[in-house]
Design an enzyme around this catalytic site. Structure first.
Site, PDB file in Angstrom:
ATOM      1  CE  LYS A   9      -4.042  -2.182   2.385  1.00 17.88           C
ATOM      2  NZ  LYS A   9      -4.957  -2.207   3.348  1.00 17.88           N
ATOM      3  CE1 TYR A  49      -9.454  -2.816   0.347  1.00 18.05           C
ATOM      4  CE2 TYR A  49      -8.499  -1.046  -0.646  1.00 18.05           C
ATOM      5  CZ  TYR A  49      -8.410  -2.067  -0.079  1.00 18.05           C
ATOM      6  OH  TYR A  49      -7.086  -2.436   0.574  1.00 18.05           O
ATOM      7  CG  ASN A 112      -3.678  -2.309   7.005  1.00 19.55           C
ATOM      8  OD1 ASN A 112      -3.345  -1.928   5.768  1.00 19.55           O
ATOM      9  ND2 ASN A 112      -4.649  -2.901   7.399  1.00 19.55           N
ATOM     10  CG  HIS A 115      -5.588  -6.285  -0.188  1.00 20.78           C
ATOM     11  ND1 HIS A 115      -6.641  -6.452   0.650  1.00 20.78           N
ATOM     12  CD2 HIS A 115      -5.195  -7.351  -1.301  1.00 20.78           C
ATOM     13  CE1 HIS A 115      -7.482  -7.409  -0.257  1.00 20.78           C
ATOM     14  NE2 HIS A 115      -6.743  -7.898  -1.117  1.00 20.78           N
ATOM     15  CD  GLU A 126      -9.086  -9.040  -3.625  1.00 18.14           C
ATOM     16  OE1 GLU A 126      -9.771  -8.953  -2.542  1.00 18.14           O
ATOM     17  OE2 GLU A 126      -7.793  -9.434  -3.334  1.00 18.14           O
TER      18      GLU A 126
HETATM   19  P1  ATP Z   1      -7.052  -5.920   3.529  1.00 18.71           P
HETATM   20  O1  ATP Z   1      -8.454  -6.212   2.943  1.00 18.71           O
HETATM   21  O2  ATP Z   1      -6.413  -4.753   3.099  1.00 18.71           O
HETATM   22  O3  ATP Z   1      -6.232  -7.240   3.264  1.00 18.71           O
HETATM   23  P2  ATP Z   1      -8.041  -6.778   6.017  1.00 18.71           P
HETATM   24  O4  ATP Z   1      -8.685  -7.826   5.180  1.00 18.71           O
HETATM   25  O5  ATP Z   1      -7.232  -7.019   6.923  1.00 18.71           O
HETATM   26  O6  ATP Z   1      -7.057  -5.974   4.998  1.00 18.71           O
HETATM   27  P3  ATP Z   1     -10.517  -5.676   6.028  1.00 18.71           P
HETATM   28  O7  ATP Z   1     -11.547  -5.791   7.226  1.00 18.71           O
HETATM   29  O8  ATP Z   1     -10.794  -6.212   4.759  1.00 18.71           O
HETATM   30  O9  ATP Z   1      -9.009  -6.013   6.535  1.00 18.71           O
HETATM   31  O10 ATP Z   1     -10.392  -4.142   5.588  1.00 18.71           O
HETATM   32  C1  ATP Z   1      -9.847  -3.476   4.475  1.00 18.71           C
HETATM   33  C2  ATP Z   1      -9.109  -2.425   4.628  1.00 18.71           C
HETATM   34  O11 ATP Z   1      -9.922  -1.296   5.193  1.00 18.71           O
HETATM   35  C3  ATP Z   1      -8.055  -2.662   5.596  1.00 18.71           C
HETATM   36  O12 ATP Z   1      -6.724  -3.132   5.433  1.00 18.71           O
HETATM   37  C4  ATP Z   1      -7.722  -1.092   6.233  1.00 18.71           C
HETATM   38  O13 ATP Z   1      -6.602  -0.461   5.344  1.00 18.71           O
HETATM   39  C5  ATP Z   1      -8.878  -0.459   6.011  1.00 18.71           C
HETATM   40  N1  ATP Z   1      -9.717  -0.498   7.314  1.00 18.71           N
HETATM   41  C6  ATP Z   1     -10.203  -1.496   7.968  1.00 18.71           C
HETATM   42  N2  ATP Z   1     -10.856  -1.088   9.239  1.00 18.71           N
HETATM   43  C7  ATP Z   1     -10.847   0.135   9.279  1.00 18.71           C
HETATM   44  C8  ATP Z   1     -10.850   1.372  10.101  1.00 18.71           C
HETATM   45  N3  ATP Z   1     -11.632   1.224  11.169  1.00 18.71           N
HETATM   46  N4  ATP Z   1     -10.261   2.659   9.644  1.00 18.71           N
HETATM   47  C9  ATP Z   1      -9.625   2.851   8.615  1.00 18.71           C
HETATM   48  N5  ATP Z   1      -9.435   1.866   7.854  1.00 18.71           N
HETATM   49  C10 ATP Z   1      -9.976   0.528   7.975  1.00 18.71           C
HETATM   50 MG    MG Z   2     -10.054  -7.676   3.520  1.00 19.65          MG
END
Ligand code: ATP
Ligand code: MG
Length: 137
Positions: A9, A49, A112, A115, A126
């Site tokens: 990211k 997303y 974070n 992804h 994807e």
């Molecule tokens: P990813 O899909 O990016 O691999 P993930 O599966 O661990 O991460 P998801 O729950 O799918 O997490 O959320 C997708 C992304 O949205 C997260 O990686 C993060 O960058 C963002 N995100 C999730 N929760 C929050 C939040 N509370 N505030 C801001 N951003 C968030």
């Molecule tokens: Mg996810």
């Protein structure tokens, strides 16, 4: 042998962490079988997303993903989807296990660093959004 989709990211590319993250990916036995650095468009980020479009953080998430270049990748290996999720660590770096990418590099739940696909169906979708089959070698 399974494939998963990965994104390094904007917070990672901006802090020159591409190599450091790839080292952890490769040390885990995952093979980088496709990789390119791109600037995501708003439309691409919204599409990617779309599952989160009702979540309160959707706008912030999309803006972050287009704020700087990202590196998109296809990773291959045994149980690649679950293995990469393990290597990534918890979404919130404060909860990520020792030795994981997010524990080592992530700044916050939003920024974070990585992804990774969460299911075989999503991995297929994807990968297809960003790569054609002849780019995966
Ligand atoms: P990813 O899909 O990016 O691999 P993930 O599966 O661990 O991460 P998801 O729950 O799918 O997490 O959320 C997708 C992304 O949205 C997260 O990686 C993060 O960058 C963002 N995100 C999730 N929760 C929050 C939040 N509370 N505030 C801001 N951003 C968030
Ligand atoms: Mg996810």
């Amino acid at each position: 042998i399974e494939r998963t989709f990965s994104i390094l990211k904007p917070d990672a590319t901006q802090r020159n962490l591409t190599g450091g993250i790839n080292a952890l990916i490769e040390a885990a036995g995952l093979k980088i079988v496709a990789q390119k650095r791109i600037q995501m468009s708003l439309a691409e980020a919204r599409r990617f997303y779309a599952v989160h479009k009702e979540r309160p953080f959707f706008g912030e998430l999309v803006e972050f993903m287009v704020s700087a270049p990202v590196v998109v990748q296809v990773l291959e290996g045994e149980n690649a989807i679950a293995k990469y999720r393990e290597v990534m660590g918890a979404t919130n770096p404060a909860q990520a296990a020792e030795g994981t990418i997010r524990k080592q590099f992530a700044l916050s739940v939003g920024e974070n660093s990585v992804h990774g696909s969460d299911s075989a169906d999503n991995a297929k979708l994807e990968i297809a959004q960003f790569f054609s089959e002849n780019e995966i070698i």
